[in-house]
Design a protein around this motif. Structure first.
Motif, PDB file in Angstrom:
ATOM      1  N   ASN A 432      26.684 -25.265 -47.435  1.00 33.70           N
ATOM      2  CA  ASN A 432      27.485 -24.243 -48.035  1.00 33.70           C
ATOM      3  C   ASN A 432      28.533 -23.699 -47.214  1.00 33.70           C
ATOM      4  N   ALA A 436      32.336 -23.953 -47.145  1.00 34.80           N
ATOM      5  CA  ALA A 436      33.219 -22.669 -47.273  1.00 34.80           C
ATOM      6  C   ALA A 436      34.331 -22.567 -46.515  1.00 34.80           C
ATOM      7  N   ASP A 464      28.689 -17.372 -41.321  1.00 31.24           N
ATOM      8  CA  ASP A 464      30.107 -18.225 -41.415  1.00 31.24           C
ATOM      9  C   ASP A 464      31.362 -17.470 -41.178  1.00 31.24           C
ATOM     10  N   GLY A 468      34.069 -15.742 -47.225  1.00 30.84           N
ATOM     11  CA  GLY A 468      33.353 -14.870 -48.234  1.00 30.84           C
ATOM     12  C   GLY A 468      32.970 -15.305 -49.334  1.00 30.84           C
ATOM     13  N   LEU A 473      31.253 -13.602 -58.033  1.00 25.79           N
ATOM     14  CA  LEU A 473      30.021 -14.247 -58.213  1.00 25.79           C
ATOM     15  C   LEU A 473      28.986 -13.466 -57.634  1.00 25.79           C
ATOM     16  N   LEU A 477      25.206 -14.809 -57.905  1.00 24.06           N
ATOM     17  CA  LEU A 477      25.264 -15.943 -56.846  1.00 24.06           C
ATOM     18  C   LEU A 477      23.971 -16.560 -56.909  1.00 24.06           C
ATOM     19  N   VAL A 482      25.919 -21.689 -61.244  1.00 23.83           N
ATOM     20  CA  VAL A 482      27.018 -20.670 -60.851  1.00 23.83           C
ATOM     21  C   VAL A 482      27.793 -21.461 -59.709  1.00 23.83           C
ATOM     22  N   THR A 483      28.763 -21.803 -60.053  1.00 25.91           N
ATOM     23  CA  THR A 483      29.608 -22.514 -58.902  1.00 25.91           C
ATOM     24  C   THR A 483      31.103 -22.352 -59.119  1.00 25.91           C
ATOM     25  N   THR A 484      31.878 -22.415 -57.885  1.00 22.53           N
ATOM     26  CA  THR A 484      33.144 -22.587 -57.751  1.00 22.53           C
ATOM     27  C   THR A 484      33.849 -23.767 -57.351  1.00 22.53           C
ATOM     28  N   LYS A 485      32.971 -24.630 -57.274  1.00 22.17           N
ATOM     29  CA  LYS A 485      33.255 -26.072 -56.640  1.00 22.17           C
ATOM     30  C   LYS A 485      33.532 -26.965 -57.590  1.00 22.17           C
ATOM     31  N   MET A 489      27.078 -28.333 -58.454  1.00 19.22           N
ATOM     32  CA  MET A 489      26.122 -28.037 -59.589  1.00 19.22           C
ATOM     33  C   MET A 489      25.867 -26.640 -59.934  1.00 19.22           C
ATOM     34  N   GLY A 490      25.958 -26.030 -58.747  1.00 13.14           N
ATOM     35  CA  GLY A 490      25.676 -24.525 -58.947  1.00 13.14           C
ATOM     36  C   GLY A 490      24.139 -24.285 -58.957  1.00 13.14           C
ATOM     37  N   GLY A 492      21.900 -24.995 -55.894  1.00 11.05           N
ATOM     38  CA  GLY A 492      21.530 -24.682 -54.496  1.00 11.05           C
ATOM     39  C   GLY A 492      20.888 -23.275 -54.281  1.00 11.05           C
ATOM     40  N   LEU A 493      21.759 -22.457 -54.525  1.00 10.19           N
ATOM     41  CA  LEU A 493      21.221 -20.951 -54.098  1.00 10.19           C
ATOM     42  C   LEU A 493      19.994 -20.582 -54.945  1.00 10.19           C
TER      43      LEU A 493
HETATM   44  P1  ADP Z   1      27.070 -25.307 -55.240  1.00 10.16           P
HETATM   45  O1  ADP Z   1      27.226 -25.241 -53.780  1.00 10.16           O
HETATM   46  O2  ADP Z   1      26.563 -26.472 -55.990  1.00 10.16           O
HETATM   47  O3  ADP Z   1      28.241 -24.706 -55.737  1.00 10.16           O
HETATM   48  P2  ADP Z   1      25.371 -23.247 -54.596  1.00 10.16           P
HETATM   49  O4  ADP Z   1      24.211 -22.502 -55.536  1.00 10.16           O
HETATM   50  O5  ADP Z   1      24.666 -23.696 -53.409  1.00 10.16           O
HETATM   51  O6  ADP Z   1      25.639 -24.306 -55.625  1.00 10.16           O
HETATM   52  O7  ADP Z   1      26.314 -22.138 -54.390  1.00 10.16           O
HETATM   53  C1  ADP Z   1      27.015 -21.563 -55.712  1.00 10.16           C
HETATM   54  C2  ADP Z   1      28.331 -20.606 -55.237  1.00 10.16           C
HETATM   55  O8  ADP Z   1      28.003 -19.762 -54.144  1.00 10.16           O
HETATM   56  C3  ADP Z   1      29.218 -21.804 -54.713  1.00 10.16           C
HETATM   57  O9  ADP Z   1      29.917 -22.513 -55.561  1.00 10.16           O
HETATM   58  C4  ADP Z   1      30.171 -20.904 -53.814  1.00 10.16           C
HETATM   59  O10 ADP Z   1      31.285 -20.274 -54.515  1.00 10.16           O
HETATM   60  C5  ADP Z   1      29.344 -19.760 -53.370  1.00 10.16           C
HETATM   61  N1  ADP Z   1      28.708 -19.784 -51.981  1.00 10.16           N
HETATM   62  C6  ADP Z   1      27.741 -20.305 -51.484  1.00 10.16           C
HETATM   63  N2  ADP Z   1      27.800 -20.291 -50.157  1.00 10.16           N
HETATM   64  C7  ADP Z   1      28.931 -19.565 -49.654  1.00 10.16           C
HETATM   65  C8  ADP Z   1      29.176 -19.174 -48.500  1.00 10.16           C
HETATM   66  N3  ADP Z   1      28.832 -19.549 -47.237  1.00 10.16           N
HETATM   67  N4  ADP Z   1      30.547 -18.620 -48.546  1.00 10.16           N
HETATM   68  C9  ADP Z   1      31.422 -18.508 -49.772  1.00 10.16           C
HETATM   69  N5  ADP Z   1      30.751 -18.934 -51.103  1.00 10.16           N
HETATM   70  C10 ADP Z   1      29.649 -19.473 -51.161  1.00 10.16           C
END
Ligand code: ADP
Length: 535
Positions: A432, A436, A464, A468, A473, A477, A482-485, A489-490, A492-493
């Motif tokens: 991530n 980012a 990192d 940020g 989110l 988070l 929840v994802t911005t990509k 898939m949102g 991971g976290l």
């Molecule tokens: P994905 O990676 O599939 O989007 P995650 O649950 O891992 O799913 O992450 C969710 C969202 O959290 C990401 O889409 C991103 O917007 C935000 N995010 C995660 N890690 C970071 C980071 N290190 N810096 C900024 N945004 C982050």
């Protein structure tokens, strides 16, 4: 001297000739004589290690010493009076008479006064290499010749052995794939193997005798003399016996990475250094290809795990959600027809809620499964976990210009965890972070570990220099989906938090002090899982 007639003067001459082995001038006959001197000369001649043979102008042997008997295996009585060719193998034996005659008539010297390596023949027919020097003397006006014979079998054998070992060494040098360069203590190239010629593009004739720094680019080129000088002065090893990756320079100016090992040896009081160099260009390219492949594989496996989970979830959720829709639809129809009563409507709502709860259970069950399922926990060293996970996660990161610093606390207590799961968490956090930072210039990743003894926890932080976490989110988070990509898939976290909480730890995020995001994983110190302060 054993001879039929070893005249006093002759004995002296022989002995004198023996002393000046290659002198052609007859030894100055001593005027003073006497039995004592004669017997002294005889003793000297007979004690000589070299064979001494005296012949007359016809080649007939006049006298020999004991060493000659030993060398050729003849008794003196068998040789005296015989032609000296008996001591030579063919073709020398047949030609000797004409050599002698030729010398006597023309004065042309082939051996006399020059000495040379010839072959002798023993009584038993065997031959041996010998050094022969011949001097000329006079006996009552007649020329006589004194041959001094040294058996050089051992020297020859040693020479042969040395040549053989040189050949063997050369064949090794020729075939070893590493370039081998030997330099002296002044950095002057002494030897340059064929592989070195291929690697650096110089023929050995162009570099032998020149400074080794022609094989290096600046600034090493200028600094190399001082490297050797410092090593000779201090004995401090920076590369000798250690080996490292350095940059080499080919004749055409091209530079390339090479692995260099240096050995040292002394010979006749002088010091030399042997460098073994191996071109890493190909290996580095191969490694890069492997890394790319691994990165793809990781990406694919990550997607497939997510994909599998998503399809399972969709399947599991489909049923309750369809049911919820059906109940709500029925409720709406009841309302619009005004035919239904409130009691019936309430029943529909009740059932819809039940199904919605079931959907919630499915999600919780699935997250629970990810967090705890198949868990295999062991006592683990956190730094080791981090290093391994990083090695995996950072595949390909260097190419993206990410600079990674590790700040690992050496004195960490161990944790009791499922290392695959925790590494999965770290892998996700690092991925991530790297993703980012794709949008920014400065790409710095810092992974640190520390102990928080008062809480009974160990903390791993992944920071990192990216933009940020997006503010919208911040509160959601760690929720699934929840994802911005675009392709995210949102999940991971949310999975990471499940895993960490399943280990009685915490996963949180914060803004980094210098911008970027910091994700912190805390895990209880082994043995304190139950008591760890999860707050
Ligand atoms: P994905 O990676 O599939 O989007 P995650 O649950 O891992 O799913 O992450 C969710 C969202 O959290 C990401 O889409 C991103 O917007 C935000 N995010 C995660 N890690 C970071 C980071 N290190 N810096 C900024 N945004 C982050």
């Amino acid at each position: 001297m054993r001879g039929v007639r070893p005249p006093t003067a002759l004995s002296r001459e022989i002995a004198l000739t023996r002393i000046g082995t290659v002198s052609t001038a007859p030894g100055p006959a001593r005027k003073s004589g006497g039995d004592l001197t004669d017997s002294l000369y005889r003793a000297i001649v007979d004690t000589a290690v070299d064979g001494i043979v005296v012949i007359d102008r016809t080649g007939a042997i006049r006298s020999i010493n004991t060493a000659t008997e030993r060398l050729f295996g003849y008794a003196a009585s068998e040789l005296i009076g015989r032609n000296v060719k008996i001591l030579m193998p063919e073709p020398c034996a047949s030609k000797h008479a004409s050599y002698l005659a030729n010398y006597l008539s023309t004065g042309q010297k082939r051996i006399i006064g020059i000495g040379r390596e010839v072959v002798g023949r023993r009584k038993n027919g065997s031959v041996f290499p010998m050094d022969l020097s011949v001097g000329e003397a006079r006996d009552g006006g007649e020329p006589i010749f004194v041959g001094i014979i040294r058996d050089i079998t051992d020297r020859k054998a040693a020479e042969l052995a040395q040549r053989e070992s040189e050949l063997r060494l050369r064949s090794i040098l020729d075939t070893v794939p590493d370039a081998i360069v030997v330099i002296d203590a002044h950095g002057i190239i002494q030897s340059f193997s064929p592989a070195a010629e291929r690697l650096f593009g110089y023929p050995s004739s162009e570099v032998i005798g020149h400074k080794v720094n022609v094989l290096m680019p600046a600034p090493y080129r200028e600094a190399h003399d001082s490297y050797i000088e410092r090593y000779l002065r201090t004995g401090e090893r920076r590369i000798i016996g250690i080996g490292r990756v350095v940059t080499g320079r080919r004749k055409n100016g091209e530079t390339f990475p090479m692995e260099l090992q240096i050995g040292e040896f002394s010979f006749s009081g002088a010091r030399y250094f042997t460098g073994f160099a191996r071109d890493l260009t190909e290996r580095q390219e191969a490694e890069r290809r492997i890394q790319d492949l691994q990165a793809e594989l990781l990406h694919a496996s990550r997607l497939s795990v997510m994909g599998q989970m998503a399809s399972t979830m969709a399947h599991e959720l489909n049923q309750p959600l369809t049911a919820v829709m059906n109940y709500l639809e029925a409720g709406r129809r009841l309302l619009s027809s005004r035919a239904g009563n409130l009691e019936r409507l309430g029943e529909m709502m009740e059932k819809a809620i039940g199904q919605a709860q079931r959907a919630g259970d499915v999600i919780r069950g699935l997250r629970g499964f990810v967090g705890k399922g198949g868990s295999e926990r062991r006592i683990q060293n956190v730094n080791q976990l981090v290093e391994e996970a990083l090695a995996l996660a950072l595949v390909g990161a260097r190419q993206r210009g990410v600079r990674t610093s590790l700040e690992l606390n050496d004195a960490l207590p161990p944790v009791f965890v499922d290392h695959v799961q925790i590494q999965q968490v770290l892998l996700n956090l690092v991925r991530n972070a790297v993703e980012a930072m794709e949008q920014v210039e400065r790409r710095e990743l810092t992974v640190a570990t520390r102990a928080i003894p008062e809480k009974g926890m160990v903390e791993i932080s992944v920071a990192d220099s990216g933009p940020g976490v997006a503010p919208e989110l911040a509160n959601r988070l760690f929720q699934p989906f929840v994802t911005t990509k675009a392709t995210g898939m949102g999940l991971g976290l949310s999975i990471c938090r499940e895993i960490v909480e399943g280990h009685h730890g915490k996963l949180s995020s914060a803004a980094g002090p210098a911008g970027g995001a910091v994700f912190c994983v805390t895990l209880p110190i082994a043995g304190r899982e139950g008591t760890a302060d999860g707050s």
